[in-house]
Design a protein around this motif. Structure first.
Motif, PDB file in Angstrom:
ATOM      1  N   ARG A 146      54.329 -58.198 -90.899  1.00 14.11           N
ATOM      2  CA  ARG A 146      54.816 -56.882 -90.607  1.00 14.11           C
ATOM      3  C   ARG A 146      54.587 -56.621 -89.203  1.00 14.11           C
ATOM      4  N   HIS A 281      69.588 -51.867 -93.235  1.00 16.23           N
ATOM      5  CA  HIS A 281      68.784 -52.489 -92.589  1.00 16.23           C
ATOM      6  C   HIS A 281      68.179 -51.488 -91.613  1.00 16.23           C
ATOM      7  N   THR A 286      66.547 -57.939 -91.252  1.00 18.47           N
ATOM      8  CA  THR A 286      65.728 -58.494 -92.230  1.00 18.47           C
ATOM      9  C   THR A 286      65.259 -57.287 -92.877  1.00 18.47           C
ATOM     10  N   VAL A 287      65.036 -56.222 -92.288  1.00 18.00           N
ATOM     11  CA  VAL A 287      63.895 -55.121 -93.063  1.00 18.00           C
ATOM     12  C   VAL A 287      64.830 -53.768 -93.545  1.00 18.00           C
ATOM     13  N   THR A 288      64.835 -53.564 -94.578  1.00 20.43           N
ATOM     14  CA  THR A 288      65.799 -52.276 -95.039  1.00 20.43           C
ATOM     15  C   THR A 288      64.845 -51.102 -94.880  1.00 20.43           C
ATOM     16  N   TRP A 290      63.847 -49.254 -97.351  1.00 21.42           N
ATOM     17  CA  TRP A 290      63.042 -49.221 -98.361  1.00 21.42           C
ATOM     18  C   TRP A 290      61.745 -49.904 -97.954  1.00 21.42           C
ATOM     19  N   GLU A 291      62.050 -51.077 -97.325  1.00 16.90           N
ATOM     20  CA  GLU A 291      60.877 -52.206 -97.095  1.00 16.90           C
ATOM     21  C   GLU A 291      59.941 -51.369 -95.883  1.00 16.90           C
TER      22      GLU A 291
END
Length: 335
Positions: A146, A281, A286-288, A290-291
């Motif tokens: 993160r 994203h 890589t990170v959407t 929602w993530e």
């Protein structure tokens, strides 16, 4: 259908950033065009067209940044870590430009060129590093767990620097067409002459990014050129061509609002194309959304405030532009 606060927040931030790009884009563009205009009265006229509204335009940047912090804290921490230096340079440019707005009108003839230079340099710096920040996001930000996994100078690469030049061209075109709409006489004719090459320059930048990103990133190529996406997304480049044609044709006639509206269309289509390329994203690749989202309860709580504030900002913005509508002269406006 379940209510998805993450998608709503993504739409709010998308809208806020677009409003900032459009509204602050044309007044940054005026600073970019200052070197092409030497007369004091003409420069006064250019600044008077935006002096009553420029600070309100930047409200949208604050809303977009704080919305990102509230709704997508992971994206806020990672993205800002990757573009700290471009953002610092951008803010320094905005500070110099804002100070120049206030001091230029109060300066004497000996000091005024200093504030003109501050206005020019601040506008160029802010516009260029906004584009660099955008290009850094589009080329991808490395994430480990993160946390940001890149270096402090990852933005110092060909694609972000080219994106910076593209944003400068876009803002200069917005500024020129805004002045075509807001001024008369020789100044308007000069802006018409400048708008034509700027339109071609922006079209070249759009074409360059459109070729560069699919070649460099396979997921972008798959998004745009796989079937049936190729057919579904084909209106975007077709509308870019149509807006360019309308803009250049309007400049040849008796231009007023049409060139500015067409330039807005080009910026909107570029922005939509960027969103299509990276969706869903928020930290490519890589990170959407929602993530990266905050807990749903937090998003719903902050969304209440956003849905109250957003209409108020829209109303204030619309009212200010209505009050200061029409043509502007050297002796009118801000003193």
């Amino acid at each position: 259908m379940d209510f998805d606060p993450t998608a709503v927040w993504a739409a709010i931030i998308f809208f806020s950033v677009f409003m900032y790009v459009v509204l602050d884009g044309f007044d940054l563009g005026i600073g970019l065009l200052y070197p092409f205009v030497r007369g004091r009265r003409e420069r006064d006229t250019m600044m008077n067209t935006v002096a009553p509204i420029w600070d309100g335009n930047e409200t949208w940047l604050v809303l977009g940044g704080e919305g990102l912090l509230a709704a997508f804290p992971l994206a806020y921490s990672v993205i800002l870590s990757g573009i700290y230096l471009p953002l610092i340079f951008m803010l320094i440019g905005l500070i110099f430009r804002g100070v120049a707005f206030e001091f230029r009108f109060k300066a004497n003839d000996r000091e005024r060129p200093i504030w003109d230079l501050a206005f020019i340099c601040g506008s160029v710096t802010a516009a260029f590093f906004q584009g660099v920040s955008l290009g850094t996001l589009l080329q991808g930000i490395p994430v480990s767990g993160r946390s940001y996994a890149g270096g402090p100078l990852d933005w110092l690469a060909p694609f972000p620097l080219a994106a910076g030049c593209g944003v400068v061209a876009a803002y200069a075109l917005l500024g020129a067409t805004w002045l075509v709409m807001k001024t008369e006489g020789e100044l308007q004719q000069r802006m018409i002459r400048l708008a034509k090459p700027l339109a071609w320059l922006l079209l070249a930048a759009i074409a360059g990014v459109s070729i560069w990103t699919p070649l460099a990133y396979h997921q972008v190529a798959e998004r745009w050129f796989s079937f049936p996406n190729l057919l579904l997304l084909s209106p975007v480049p077709l509308l870019v061509a149509a807006c360019t044609f309308i803009l250049l044709r309007a400049l040849e006639r008796n231009p007023f609002r049409v060139p500015f509206v067409a330039a807005l269309g080009l910026v909107l289509l570029s922005y939509v194309g960027m969103a299509i390329s990276i969706w869903p994203h928020i930290i490519p690749p890589t990170v959407t959304i929602w993530e990266a989202a905050a807990p749903p309860a937090s998003q719903r709580f902050t969304l209440v405030g956003a849905l109250v504030v957003l209409p108020l900002i829209l109303a204030y913005t619309g009212w200010s532009y209505y009050v200061f509508r029409g043509k502007v002269g050297a002796d009118q406006g801000y003193h």
